[in-house]
Design a protein around this motif. Structure first.
Motif, PDB file in Angstrom:
ATOM      1  N   PHE A   1      36.475  41.769  37.714  1.00 50.66           N
ATOM      2  CA  PHE A   1      37.781  42.051  37.329  1.00 50.66           C
ATOM      3  C   PHE A   1      38.257  43.031  37.145  1.00 50.66           C
ATOM      4  O   PHE A   1      39.208  43.976  37.766  1.00 50.66           O
TER       5      PHE A   1
ATOM      6  N   THR B   1      43.566  40.366  39.019  1.00 52.72           N
ATOM      7  CA  THR B   1      43.431  39.098  38.840  1.00 52.72           C
ATOM      8  C   THR B   1      43.655  38.254  39.885  1.00 52.72           C
ATOM      9  O   THR B   1      42.630  37.311  40.238  1.00 52.72           O
ATOM     10  N   LYS B   2      44.484  38.466  40.788  1.00 53.48           N
ATOM     11  CA  LYS B   2      44.567  37.677  42.179  1.00 53.48           C
ATOM     12  C   LYS B   2      43.318  38.044  42.946  1.00 53.48           C
ATOM     13  O   LYS B   2      42.756  37.184  43.588  1.00 53.48           O
TER      14      LYS B   2
ATOM     15  N   LEU C   1      40.480  38.748  41.880  1.00 54.71           N
ATOM     16  CA  LEU C   1      39.223  38.131  41.209  1.00 54.71           C
ATOM     17  C   LEU C   1      39.302  36.569  41.838  1.00 54.71           C
ATOM     18  O   LEU C   1      38.285  36.079  42.159  1.00 54.71           O
ATOM     19  N   VAL C   2      40.574  35.770  41.623  1.00 54.43           N
ATOM     20  CA  VAL C   2      40.537  34.408  41.768  1.00 54.43           C
ATOM     21  C   VAL C   2      40.388  34.201  43.232  1.00 54.43           C
ATOM     22  O   VAL C   2      39.688  33.320  43.624  1.00 54.43           O
TER      23      VAL C   2
ATOM     24  N   ILE D   1      40.779  45.895  39.158  1.00 54.61           N
ATOM     25  CA  ILE D   1      41.931  46.597  38.437  1.00 54.61           C
ATOM     26  C   ILE D   1      41.894  47.971  38.522  1.00 54.61           C
ATOM     27  O   ILE D   1      42.870  48.675  39.171  1.00 54.61           O
TER      28      ILE D   1
ATOM     29  N   PHE E   1      46.748  44.966  36.775  1.00 55.71           N
ATOM     30  CA  PHE E   1      45.924  43.772  36.045  1.00 55.71           C
ATOM     31  C   PHE E   1      46.474  42.516  36.896  1.00 55.71           C
ATOM     32  O   PHE E   1      45.364  41.907  37.171  1.00 55.71           O
ATOM     33  N   GLY E   2      47.658  42.627  37.288  1.00 59.97           N
ATOM     34  CA  GLY E   2      48.099  41.279  38.154  1.00 59.97           C
ATOM     35  C   GLY E   2      47.357  41.229  39.393  1.00 59.97           C
ATOM     36  O   GLY E   2      46.750  40.058  39.799  1.00 59.97           O
TER      37      GLY E   2
END
Length: 448
Positions: A119, A327-328, A330-331, A123, A323-324
């Motif tokens: 993560f 996150t995407k 990582l997912v 970032i 950060f957003g």
């Protein structure tokens, strides 16, 4: 520095970093809950250590066998198989004496850190480097289909891949990534739409195929280097020159040259060459008896964009925006790897044939140093390590978590003898998986 040495340094640096941080994920909560940690090791120290030093109650060291690492937590049945300690009365500072929720946190600490590492990497690389990709909408004449598995299914060079499993993609990298686990591909060919259903064992066929790529962008023939044994060694060719045609015939894409040159075996041709300064020049070149020029091609994405072959999309992100984005990423990476694992554990897909060991990981790293590539690969390996460790196999973190969840639900703790047998079964199962994965590497190296 040699390419092999560069790859080796990246390989060991990445794995060592991930192993140490993973074990630190177990070590920190163990210490917070006042649980004694007897050993903290990078690599395994069977019989002897390369380095060790005791600080407080913990021996820190580096083993000689680079197959992972471990922390030895007192009062826990793990790979050390310390049954003598387990035969004694539980001590307050032992793992087995702690509440179930504390033991669960200790066991989940490693994979939690691995997900957190990925993560954070996503970032900060998004913030520092941004994202560079190629717009699929800018692709004018389809793709270069290089893999016989795809051509056997009816795909051909010039096909435009417009959707995978019904979903279209704006980025070339996403298109390539999602083809691996696809079930259906939608193409456009000569203005007509064609849907190709991929067989269940598609991933398995790709895994055993010797061709390293699936499909590529169609680009011009840019000169990289003239081979020392080439008949064109003395020709006035320079790195960066683009060959746009031969004998007055325009040839726009590199993939068109092999078949065209076969017509001029052992003959001289006149090549239309575009120089880097924009000027054009006609050069006489010699085609050898095999229908080749003896010229290695080069890749120059920015130049290809200038020549109108595709559009490069560069995205930059602000600190908080990253950060957003992280996150995407990582997912999406977890979901993608999860799909691959599902296929690997489904024998009918044949995907298990592509499972690789340490050599397969080694081959991922580039032969030239790139921090951006290094961190991207390290993030992926961190996710891979976390997901694999969560598998419910005794000897892995997931196996310990499985028994702890059973204890929390039923209120009954499995006996030490049962855990000991389960650990042995898990160890041999894990050893079999390691031997299979690395055996695949050896088989491919010898026979492929």
């Amino acid at each position: 520095m040699s390419p092999i040495l560069i790859k080796t340094i990246q390989f060991f640096l990445s794995l060592s970093l991930l192993i140490v941080l993973h074990e630190l994920g177990h070590f920190v909560p163990a210490k917070l809950f006042k649980t004694r940690v007897e050993k903290f090791y990078l690599f395994f120290d069977i019989k002897y250590s390369l380095f060790k030093k005791k600080i407080g109650e913990t021996v820190y060291g580096i083993g000689w066998l680079p197959l992972g690492g471990y922390v030895k937590i007192a009062g826990m049945i793990d790979e050390s198989m310390d049954t003598e300690q387990m035969a004694e009365e539980p001590k307050s500072w032992e793992f087995r004496s702690k509440p179930t929720w504390q033991r669960l946190i200790i066991m989940l600490g490693g994979v939690t850190v691995n997900f957190l590492i990925a993560f954070l990497i996503y970032i900060f690389t998004s913030f520092y480097y941004g994202d560079t990709d190629i717009s699929t909408k800018s692709i004018k004449n389809g793709y270069w289909i290089t893999n016989t598995v795809l051509t056997d299914l009816g795909m051909q060079t010039g096909d435009n891949i417009v959707a995978i499993d019904g979903e279209s993609y704006t980025n070339y990298s996403d298109l390539r990534k999602n083809l691996i686990t696809a079930e259906e591909v939608t193409l456009e060919r000569d203005g007509e739409t064609k849907v190709i259903t991929l067989p269940e064992d598609f991933l398995g066929k790709l895994s055993v195929n010797t061709e390293r790529t699936f499909f590529e962008l169609r680009v011009p023939f840019m000169v990289g280097q003239v081979s020392d044994s080439s008949l064109n060694k003395g020709a006035a060719l320079e790195a960066g020159d683009v060959i746009l045609g031969i004998n007055g015939e325009e040839i726009k894409y590199f993939d068109q040259f092999p078949s065209k040159l076969q017509q001029y075996k052992d003959q001289a041709i006149v090549a239309d060459v575009l120089k880097e300064d924009g000027s054009s020049k006609n050069l006489e070149l010699q085609v050898d008896t095999e229908g080749k020029l003896g010229i290695y091609r080069a890749e120059h994405p920015l130049r290809f964009q200038e020549l109108g072959y595709y559009d490069i999309v560069q995205k930059e992100y602000g600190f908080f925006e990253s950060f957003g984005v992280g996150t995407k990423k990582l997912v999406d990476q977890i979901a993608g790897y999860g799909q691959q694992l599902k296929k690997i554990f489904t024998p009918s897909t044949g995907a298990y044939k592509g499972v690789g060991g340490f050599k397969a990981i080694f081959d991922i790293f580039p032969s030239t140093w790139s921090w951006q590539a290094f961190w991207s690969i390290t993030a992926f390996l961190s996710i891979m390590l976390a997901v694999l460790n969560l598998l419910p196999i005794p000897a892995l973190d997931g196996g310990h978590v499985m028994f702890l969840l059973y204890e929390m639900v039923t209120g009954r703790k499995p006996s030490d003898k049962f855990l000991e047998y389960a650990q042995m079964v898990g160890f041999f199962l894990l050893l079999a998986l390691i031997l299979f994965a690395n055996g695949n590497d050896i088989y491919k190296a010898i026979f492929k």
